[in-house]
Every structure is written in C-alpha cells, then in structure tokens.
Design an enzyme around this catalytic site. Structure first.
Site, PDB file in Angstrom:
ATOM      1  N   THR A   1       3.316  15.564  35.918  1.00  0.00           N
ATOM      2  CA  THR A   1       4.779  15.908  36.231  1.00  0.00           C
ATOM      3  C   THR A   1       4.863  17.031  35.516  1.00  0.00           C
ATOM      4  O   THR A   1       4.801  18.337  35.886  1.00  0.00           O
ATOM      5  CB  THR A   1       5.410  14.709  35.751  1.00  0.00           C
ATOM      6  OG1 THR A   1       5.038  14.429  34.279  1.00  0.00           O
ATOM      7  CG2 THR A   1       5.490  13.581  36.401  1.00  0.00           C
TER       8      THR A   1
ATOM      9  N   LYS B   1      -2.419  11.493  32.270  1.00  0.00           N
ATOM     10  CA  LYS B   1      -1.055  12.369  32.345  1.00  0.00           C
ATOM     11  C   LYS B   1      -0.100  11.971  31.191  1.00  0.00           C
ATOM     12  O   LYS B   1      -0.070  10.890  30.785  1.00  0.00           O
ATOM     13  CB  LYS B   1      -0.472  12.420  33.738  1.00  0.00           C
ATOM     14  CG  LYS B   1       0.275  11.104  34.133  1.00  0.00           C
ATOM     15  CD  LYS B   1       1.413  10.906  33.649  1.00  0.00           C
ATOM     16  CE  LYS B   1       2.459  12.070  34.002  1.00  0.00           C
ATOM     17  NZ  LYS B   1       3.723  12.175  33.169  1.00  0.00           N
TER      18      LYS B   1
ATOM     19  N   THR C   1       1.090   5.876  25.753  1.00  0.00           N
ATOM     20  CA  THR C   1       2.251   6.668  25.842  1.00  0.00           C
ATOM     21  C   THR C   1       2.130   7.684  27.112  1.00  0.00           C
ATOM     22  O   THR C   1       2.159   8.863  26.903  1.00  0.00           O
ATOM     23  CB  THR C   1       2.400   7.436  24.397  1.00  0.00           C
ATOM     24  OG1 THR C   1       1.252   7.936  24.156  1.00  0.00           O
ATOM     25  CG2 THR C   1       3.073   6.482  23.334  1.00  0.00           C
TER      26      THR C   1
ATOM     27  N   GLU D   1       5.051  19.181  25.837  1.00  0.00           N
ATOM     28  CA  GLU D   1       5.988  19.859  26.365  1.00  0.00           C
ATOM     29  C   GLU D   1       6.350  21.004  25.183  1.00  0.00           C
ATOM     30  O   GLU D   1       6.873  20.759  24.149  1.00  0.00           O
ATOM     31  CB  GLU D   1       7.341  19.106  26.804  1.00  0.00           C
ATOM     32  CG  GLU D   1       6.944  18.285  27.933  1.00  0.00           C
ATOM     33  CD  GLU D   1       8.081  17.310  28.322  1.00  0.00           C
ATOM     34  OE1 GLU D   1       7.980  16.758  29.549  1.00  0.00           O
ATOM     35  OE2 GLU D   1       8.995  17.194  27.672  1.00  0.00           O
TER      36      GLU D   1
ATOM     37  N   ASN E   1      13.201  20.019  29.000  1.00  0.00           N
ATOM     38  CA  ASN E   1      14.052  18.618  29.311  1.00  0.00           C
ATOM     39  C   ASN E   1      15.551  19.098  29.570  1.00  0.00           C
ATOM     40  O   ASN E   1      15.921  18.271  30.238  1.00  0.00           O
ATOM     41  CB  ASN E   1      13.699  17.979  27.833  1.00  0.00           C
ATOM     42  CG  ASN E   1      12.471  17.515  27.898  1.00  0.00           C
ATOM     43  OD1 ASN E   1      12.170  16.579  28.509  1.00  0.00           O
ATOM     44  ND2 ASN E   1      11.527  17.992  26.952  1.00  0.00           N
TER      45      ASN E   1
ATOM     46  N   THR F   1      16.722  19.952  37.378  1.00  0.00           N
ATOM     47  CA  THR F   1      17.422  20.902  38.075  1.00  0.00           C
ATOM     48  C   THR F   1      16.179  22.215  38.384  1.00  0.00           C
ATOM     49  O   THR F   1      16.447  23.070  39.103  1.00  0.00           O
ATOM     50  CB  THR F   1      18.643  21.596  37.376  1.00  0.00           C
ATOM     51  OG1 THR F   1      18.001  22.096  36.072  1.00  0.00           O
ATOM     52  CG2 THR F   1      19.539  20.666  37.106  1.00  0.00           C
TER      53      THR F   1
END
Length: 406
Positions: A155, A181, A192, A277, A401, A406
């Site tokens: 993702t 992933k 997790t 991230e 995030n 969008t």
C-alpha cells in the site's frame, strides 16, 4: 523514504506452494493488486489476527474458516487498495463471495480459502472488477514468484519485503520463505501488518500454531512505527510437508528449524520498520535488567511511542532529556532511578540519576545523525531483556497520512 536495505536474500520457491498475481484495478489501473498463495493438499495452516475490535470483514472470515476445519486451508487470497473494513454486512458478504468464486475455480471448498485485504478503510470492495479476475488468478497459479507477491500486496510501502532461509536436516533441505507488507498503522497487538510465511517442512497442527505464536511474539509483536494497530492485521504460517521432512519440538533438528523460522519472521518485521512511513531512522530500544517482561516492554514502548523522542530522532537532535523523561514516566512499580543506566550504542549517557560524566554532546549528536542505532536502558531490577524496534516521526509521515485518500 526508507532506512537501510530491503530484501537481502533470494526469495526461494517453497515446494507445495504455487503463486499468482492479477490486476483488478481496485485502486490503480494496470497494477497487480491481487495475489494468490495456493497450497498443496495436506498443508497445515495457522494464523494470528488483529485484536482491534473493529476488525475487517476478511479477518472475521479468515478466522472463521481456519476454525471451521471443514477442509484444510488451500488458498490465501490477498487484495490491496481496499481494506474491506468498516463495511458491515455487505463487506462480510463480499469477502465470502470472493472465497466462493476462487474456491470454485480451484476446485476446493469455500472454507478452504482465507481472504486478506489492505488499503483504505470504509469503502466497499469493487466486486464487479475483482470477481472476473479470480478465475484468471486460479488458472495462473504457479506463474508468479515471491517477489511478485511481495509487490502486489503493498500500500504505502516503498518496497517489497521478503526473506528466505534454507536449512539442512540430514541430507535434505527445508525451505522457509515469507513476505510481508506494512509501513504505517504499525503497533504490536498480535501482528501489525500482513505477513505470509511458508515452509515445506511437515509439522503437526499444534506444533505449527505454537511455532507461529512464539516467533510472532519475538518479531511482529516487537515493532512499532506510530502506535496504531490496524483493523486488518494478520500473520499466516503454512507448512506443506512437501519436503518429506517431519519435524517436531524436542527432536534433534527442531532448534535449527525454529531458529530459521525466527530469522524469517524477525527480518520481515524489521523490513517493515525500515520502511516505516516517512522514516529516516530505525532505532532499537533495548531494555535490560528488568524484573519482568511486562516491565521491560512497558519502558521500551513508552520511549518508542514518545512523540518528543521520535521528533528528536527525526531532527538528529541529541535531546537525551526526552529519553530520560520517557523512562521516568513509564508505569513501572518501584523504579529506582539511581539504578537506571542509559547508553546510546556504546556511548554512556545516564548513570545514577544524571548525565554520565563521560558523555559529551558531540558524541550524542554524531550518533543521532546515524540512520540506525540502539538505545540501551538498564533498569537494574532483574535479569529480563526485551527489545522493541521503532522509527522517527518526520514531516514525511504527516504528509503521507494527510494525503492518503487524495
């Protein structure tokens, strides 16, 4: 952004496992977003799942299918781009429909298919695009490799994650290969992320379940990026038995096999942290001298989840007072601050309640500029040691995030 290396081994095929990927256009056109792990008859499968009470429809279905034992699991179906979480009765029906369609194409019972989803929460699966691809996926079983599976399930990840180990039992080879992933919404509470580990060893069901629980606890349950546990977390371990090598606890070769599985699980977990991230840093929080596992993990997670510690890491600011404060507020009974010692790698930082006399700001600044290091915290209360791996908290994390949908 990512830290260090990704996949560092060749991802070896596992006898008794056939792989396929497909593109349903769930989120992006012409992008592989479906993956199939097809298991040989007689395979044994174990799973651990998120403890988030808003768990996704595929978690409910996969867990129920594993427990039903109508037929041993034969297929793991993964989609990305849509979590099928927060979707109520329709989401549950859609997960069951995916299982039924794929099962028919594979010639197995619907309960033999375990579904997994990852992506945006609160949106229904585009069944009109997914269902036509499932028979194609079944027909293509055996045409993909583990790298393609790793790529198809991503993702916000920046790179695929996988690891393989081959161990020799006598004159026979046993292979363990896994992919995972995960990048955000990473906080230990079972597992997790999504993780899939397969071996061609022959294991009894109870031994496989115990092996997964044990190795999961020391890998995926020791990582955190942001303190958020997802609705879709799952880790599955399958043993096909295709190597003909039967293993069980207490046997001469069990420790060697167990250590190899632990290596795969831990490496998959660490690859998630390295690809956290917005991450620029991967930091181990190693707590020594604790009176109990709970005490050690409580201190480790208090430091790992501190926004002030994480932002100091991001800025390469050796503001070590933030570490000291986090340790001091950890809810651990009878913490004697005079016995606490903190080191940064091998640099002494805190001793007897204050800054170590040998510590210098130059040393701290040089270490905080590194992309990977360890914070050692010795509580001086017992013999227990536990380690948790985490990341910094950067502007990149906020941007990813804030812009996710969008």
């Amino acid at each position: 952004m990512a830290v260090g290396k990704g996949i560092v081994t060749d991802l070896r095929p596992v006898a008794g496992v056939s792989l396929a990927v497909g593109a349903a256009g769930i989120k992006k056109p012409d992008h592989n977003d479906l993956a199939l792990i097809h298991l040989a008859p007689g395979s044994r499968v174990a799973g651990v799942f998120t403890r988030n009470r808003f768990c996704a429809a595929p978690v409910h279905v996969a867990r129920a299918h594993l427990q039903a034992q109508v037929e041993s699991a034969r297929a793991l179906l993964i989609n990305t781009g849509n979590a099928n979480a927060g979707t109520g009765e329709q989401g549950h029906a859609d997960a069951l429909a995916c299982c039924a369609t794929l099962a028919q194409a594979l010639g197995v019972a619907p309960e033999a298919v375990l579904p997994f989803s990852t992506g945006v929460i609160g949106e229904y699966l585009p069944m009109d695009r997914i269902e036509p691809v499932l028979p194609q996926l079944a027909a293509a079983a055996g045409e993909a490799d583990w790298y393609q599976i790793g790529e198809a399930i991503l993702t916000t990840d920046t790179r695929p994650k996988g690891h393989s180990v081959v161990v020799h039992i006598g004159d026979q080879a046993v292979t363990i290969t896994g992919v995972s992933k995960g990048s955000g919404m990473i906080c230990p509470n079972m597992a997790t992320m999504l993780g899939f580990v397969c071996t061609d060893a022959e294991l009894e069901q109870a031994d496989l379940e115990a092996l997964l629980q044990d190795t999961n606890e020391q890998s995926f349950n020791r990582i955190t990026v942001d303190g958020d546990t997802s609705t879709n977390d799952a880790c599955i371990m399958a043993a096909t038995g295709a190597s003909g090598v039967a293993l069980h606890p207490g046997s001469e070769d069990w420790n060697c096999f167990h250590n190899a599985v632990q290596e795969v699980m831990r490496e998959l977990a660490l690859q998630i942290v390295r690809d956290g991230e917005g991450a620029n840093k991967m930091v181990a929080i190693s707590v020594h001298g604790a009176a109990s596992v709970d005490d050690a993990l409580t201190v480790a997670y208090t430091v790992a989840h501190s926004p002030l510690v994480k932002t100091a890491l991001s800025a390469s600011d050796a503001n070590w007072g933030r570490i000291l404060a986090a340790v001091g507020r950890a809810p651990v009974a009878s913490l004697d601050l005079d016995r606490v010692r903190i080191d940064l790698d091998d640099i002494p930082l805190v001793k007897e309640g204050g800054r170590h006399p040998d510590y210098t700001e130059e040393q701290g600044a040089a270490l905080f500029a590194e992309s990977q290091f360890t914070i050692h915290i010795d509580l001086g209360q017992g013999e227990v040691t536990e380690t948790v791996w985490t990341t910094d908290l950067s502007h990149g994390y906020v941007s990813i995030n804030a812009d996710y949908r969008t």
